[in-house]
Design an enzyme around this catalytic site. Structure first.
Site, short mmCIF file in Angstrom:
data_model
loop_
_atom_site.label_atom_id
_atom_site.label_comp_id
_atom_site.label_asym_id
_atom_site.label_seq_id
_atom_site.Cartn_x
_atom_site.Cartn_y
_atom_site.Cartn_z
N ARG A 129 15.55 45.59 -5.06
CA ARG A 129 15.12 45.29 -6.43
C ARG A 129 13.97 46.19 -6.83
O ARG A 129 12.90 46.15 -6.22
CB ARG A 129 14.67 43.82 -6.53
CG ARG A 129 15.80 42.85 -6.59
CD ARG A 129 15.29 41.42 -6.66
NE ARG A 129 14.40 41.15 -7.78
CZ ARG A 129 14.02 39.93 -8.15
NH1 ARG A 129 14.47 38.88 -7.48
NH2 ARG A 129 13.22 39.76 -9.17
N ARG A 184 11.78 29.56 -18.75
CA ARG A 184 10.53 30.30 -18.59
C ARG A 184 9.69 30.27 -19.86
O ARG A 184 8.58 30.80 -19.86
CB ARG A 184 10.83 31.76 -18.22
CG ARG A 184 10.87 32.02 -16.71
CD ARG A 184 11.38 33.43 -16.52
NE ARG A 184 10.91 34.14 -15.37
CZ ARG A 184 11.64 34.36 -14.26
NH1 ARG A 184 12.84 33.83 -14.14
NH2 ARG A 184 11.17 35.10 -13.28
N ARG A 229 9.48 41.80 0.44
CA ARG A 229 10.87 41.62 0.03
C ARG A 229 11.43 42.92 -0.56
O ARG A 229 12.59 43.25 -0.38
CB ARG A 229 10.95 40.49 -1.02
CG ARG A 229 12.36 40.15 -1.45
CD ARG A 229 12.38 38.88 -2.28
NE ARG A 229 12.11 39.14 -3.68
CZ ARG A 229 12.02 38.18 -4.62
NH1 ARG A 229 12.14 36.90 -4.29
NH2 ARG A 229 11.79 38.47 -5.88
P1 AMP Z 1 13.75 36.44 -11.09
O1 AMP Z 1 14.92 36.83 -10.24
O2 AMP Z 1 13.76 34.98 -11.48
O3 AMP Z 1 12.44 36.87 -10.49
O4 AMP Z 1 13.90 37.24 -12.45
C1 AMP Z 1 13.86 38.66 -12.49
C2 AMP Z 1 13.63 39.12 -13.91
O5 AMP Z 1 14.73 38.68 -14.73
C3 AMP Z 1 12.40 38.55 -14.60
O6 AMP Z 1 11.24 39.30 -14.30
C4 AMP Z 1 12.79 38.67 -16.08
O7 AMP Z 1 12.68 40.00 -16.52
C5 AMP Z 1 14.27 38.32 -16.03
N1 AMP Z 1 14.49 36.86 -16.19
C6 AMP Z 1 15.01 35.99 -15.28
N2 AMP Z 1 15.07 34.74 -15.78
C7 AMP Z 1 14.57 34.82 -17.05
C8 AMP Z 1 14.34 33.86 -18.07
N3 AMP Z 1 14.61 32.56 -17.88
N4 AMP Z 1 13.83 34.30 -19.24
C9 AMP Z 1 13.55 35.62 -19.45
N5 AMP Z 1 13.71 36.55 -18.52
C10 AMP Z 1 14.22 36.17 -17.31
#
Ligand code: AMP
Length: 193
Positions: free
Chosen positions: A134, A89, A128
């Site tokens: 979540r 990211r 969702r």
């Molecule tokens: P996601 O399930 O991919 O939508 O991720 C949920 C949350 O986890 C994000 O909003 C971030 O707070 C954290 N997160 C997930 N992947 C990353 C990453 N690669 N770098 C930093 N934070 C992450």
């Protein structure tokens, strides 16, 4: 090895598609968001350090995220390849992924980005949030912040992989099956190489 970065803003459908593609192509699916949520649920040290960021829709710091990702990849010695969902990211994360894969004599094969407009993302995430449990899906302000963080900090990675000739954009609007077919067309071509 085939190592795919499945890319796109929150709500683009990365997780849904990764679950299908991992079976179809026998790849290991690593979702950094899922690993964080698992750790939060189990109240581990990693979970505790990630929670405050996730609840606000901010990125977890690179060092924490990169260490966690390295450990997840190392758990899967002998894999055919990986689907990285929600990682990288930031540019530091992309660099770290490149170093990690190089140590294993492999590399990112492609970044495949699911393209979906913002209004559709907000609607999908709120929907969702009714069932996902979540907290970051239930609050419209947090959702909007996650989308903003994507544009401010993450979207630049398209250029990163375009420069390496590894970027593929896919229309992320349609039925789950239609989108799987679009993704598969790209992956089938990559696997022929
Ligand atoms: P996601 O399930 O991919 O939508 O991720 C949920 C949350 O986890 C994000 O909003 C971030 O707070 C954290 N997160 C997930 N992947 C990353 C990453 N690669 N770098 C930093 N934070 C992450």
């Amino acid at each position: 090895m085939t190592n795919l970065v499945l890319f796109g803003p929150p709500g683009a459908g990365k997780g849904t598609q990764a679950e299908i593609l991992k079976e179809k192509y026998k790849l290991i699916h690593i979702s950094t968001g899922d690993v964080f949520r698992y750790n939060i649920k189990n109240e581990t040290e990693l979970g505790l350090s990630a929670k405050s960021y996730i609840d606000k829709g901010q990125l977890v710091p690179d060092e924490v995220t990169i260490n966690m990702l390295n450990a997840e990849v190392d758990k899967n010695e002998g894999a055919n390849g990986f689907i990285f969902d929600g990682f990288p990211r930031t540019e530091a994360q992309a660099d770290a992924l490149s170093v990690l894969l190089k140590e294993k004599n492999t590399e990112v094969s492609a970044m495949i980005a699911l393209e979906v407009e913002d209004q559709v993302l907000v609607e999908r995430l709120l929907e969702r949030g009714k069932t996902s449990g979540r907290a970051d899906d239930a609050d419209e302000e947090v959702i909007k912040n996650r989308i903003k963080v994507y544009y401010d900090e993450t979207a630049i990675l398209k250029e990163y992989y375009k420069k390496q000739d590894k970027y593929y954009g896919i229309d992320g609007v349609g039925s789950i099956d239609e989108i799987t077919q679009r993704l598969s067309a790209v992956i089938d071509e990559l696997m022929k190489k």
